[in-house]
Design an enzyme around this catalytic site. Structure first.
Site, PDB file in Angstrom:
ATOM      1  N   LEU A  24     -21.500 -42.365  70.165  1.00 41.77           N
ATOM      2  CA  LEU A  24     -20.833 -41.380  70.209  1.00 41.77           C
ATOM      3  C   LEU A  24     -20.028 -41.446  71.728  1.00 41.77           C
ATOM      4  O   LEU A  24     -20.372 -41.941  72.624  1.00 41.77           O
ATOM      5  CB  LEU A  24     -21.858 -40.031  70.657  1.00 41.77           C
ATOM      6  N   ASP A  65     -26.596 -45.462  69.498  1.00 37.60           N
ATOM      7  CA  ASP A  65     -26.744 -45.062  70.780  1.00 37.60           C
ATOM      8  C   ASP A  65     -28.132 -45.188  71.498  1.00 37.60           C
ATOM      9  O   ASP A  65     -28.349 -44.764  72.468  1.00 37.60           O
ATOM     10  CB  ASP A  65     -26.323 -43.125  71.031  1.00 37.60           C
ATOM     11  N   ASP A  71     -32.844 -40.483  76.686  1.00 37.94           N
ATOM     12  CA  ASP A  71     -32.525 -39.238  76.045  1.00 37.94           C
ATOM     13  C   ASP A  71     -33.720 -38.919  75.093  1.00 37.94           C
ATOM     14  O   ASP A  71     -33.952 -37.728  74.809  1.00 37.94           O
ATOM     15  CB  ASP A  71     -31.327 -39.295  75.288  1.00 37.94           C
ATOM     16  N   ARG A  90     -28.586 -39.029  66.514  1.00 39.31           N
ATOM     17  CA  ARG A  90     -29.703 -39.747  67.454  1.00 39.31           C
ATOM     18  C   ARG A  90     -30.925 -39.289  67.130  1.00 39.31           C
ATOM     19  O   ARG A  90     -31.990 -39.654  67.595  1.00 39.31           O
ATOM     20  CB  ARG A  90     -29.141 -39.535  68.634  1.00 39.31           C
ATOM     21  N   ARG A 135     -26.767 -30.162  73.537  1.00 42.70           N
ATOM     22  CA  ARG A 135     -27.830 -30.984  73.305  1.00 42.70           C
ATOM     23  C   ARG A 135     -29.321 -30.276  73.602  1.00 42.70           C
ATOM     24  O   ARG A 135     -30.305 -30.847  72.718  1.00 42.70           O
ATOM     25  CB  ARG A 135     -27.566 -32.438  73.933  1.00 42.70           C
ATOM     26  N   HIS A 165     -24.131 -33.856  79.931  1.00 47.11           N
ATOM     27  CA  HIS A 165     -25.472 -33.457  80.160  1.00 47.11           C
ATOM     28  C   HIS A 165     -25.652 -32.996  81.605  1.00 47.11           C
ATOM     29  O   HIS A 165     -24.750 -33.466  82.474  1.00 47.11           O
ATOM     30  CB  HIS A 165     -26.419 -34.680  80.021  1.00 47.11           C
ATOM     31  N   CYS A 252     -29.079 -43.124  82.243  1.00 44.72           N
ATOM     32  CA  CYS A 252     -29.134 -42.878  80.758  1.00 44.72           C
ATOM     33  C   CYS A 252     -29.786 -44.231  80.242  1.00 44.72           C
ATOM     34  O   CYS A 252     -30.531 -44.254  78.871  1.00 44.72           O
ATOM     35  CB  CYS A 252     -27.862 -42.838  80.022  1.00 44.72           C
TER      36      CYS A 252
END
Ligand code: CIR
Length: 257
Positions: A24, A65, A71, A90, A135, A165, A252
């Protein structure tokens, strides 16, 4: 606010697979997977240089991802939280790490209608700030609060605006200091923190990973680097161009505790 350093000792990482080209991205660009894997290797070297025992999982070809390990799950207050991803592509990533975490931690799993991604969780020790984004929703924040507040971790939430985020806009590097994008730095929730203010021209550098006295940050952002060094941190710059293309940064790439 906690003034303790970020004392992380263990990280789970996953190099990008061949399908990382389909990750993404708000502004999709051609990704060089071989380069991404080399950069991931340098990132793992930086984690180890910071003293973190780092496990490298196999690339996953089903989820483009899946290298963004922050995440789908997180460890907070000694509890592993299995997130419910807000990005439909995801959603299955949480199952990839659930068994590993269940074997080691007391776990809690978010349930519908909650969504929450680790990139929205600013972990400052005794205080956790959670971003409300596309999200992460209010049900996700409420479930997290119900698990953490009995453990004396205060959960505060805030809308994040234009950023993907919360941690795209601000990261906590320990010792009461945040690294904040200049458009987010005056947020009232950051009032009590010391600040490294990231100029707009270096926006990508707001996402960092603080570990004890070290900060892993993207290479090529001299103003942010200099401010971190002036605050006494040992800066570990890592080339991240191929992760920048998919809107991910140093925090991340790790599920860290
Ligand atoms: C995504 O859009 O989900 C990924 N391409 C980037 C995730 C970045 N993760 C993070 O900020 N924690």
């Amino acid at each position: 606010m906690s003034s303790a350093p970020n004392q992380f000792t263990y990280a789970l990482t996953r190099p990008p697979g061949a399908n990382y080209v389909n990750a993404l991205a708000e502004n999709p660009q051609r990704i060089d997977v071989a380069l991404a894997r080399r950069q991931h290797g340098e990132y793992v070297d930086a984690l180890r240089a910071a003293g973190v025992q780092t496990e490298i999982l196999e690339p996953n070809e089903n989820f483009p991802d899946a290298c963004f390990m922050q995440d789908p799950a997180m460890v907070l207050g000694g509890v592993a939280v299995l997130n419910r991803m807000g990005a439909p592509s995801r959603v299955g990533e949480t199952d990839l790490v659930a068994g590993f975490l269940r074997a080691r931690f007391e776990t809690r799993a978010l349930t519908a209608p909650a969504t929450l991604e680790g990139g929205d969780v600013l972990n400052c020790g005794a205080r956790v700030v959670v971003g409300e984004t596309a999200r992460t929703n209010s049900a996700g924040i409420a479930q997290l609060r119900a698990w953490l507040e009995p453990r004396d971790i205060c959960v505060i939430s805030t809308p994040v605006g234009a950023f993907l985020h919360l941690l795209t806009a601000v990261t906590y590097v320990g010792q009461g200091i945040v690294v904040a994008h200049e458009d987010f730095a005056e947020h009232p929730l950051l009032r009590e923190f010391g600040k490294v203010i990231v100029p707009r021209a270096e926006a990508y550098a707001a996402n960092t990973l603080g570990i004890g006295e070290y900060v892993i940050m993207p290479a090529g952002y001299p103003k942010t680097n200099e401010q971190l060094r002036a605050k006494g941190f040992q800066v570990l710059p890592v080339p991240m161009s191929e992760f920048h293309k998919a809107d991910g940064g140093p925090s991340c790439l790790s599920l860290i505790w």
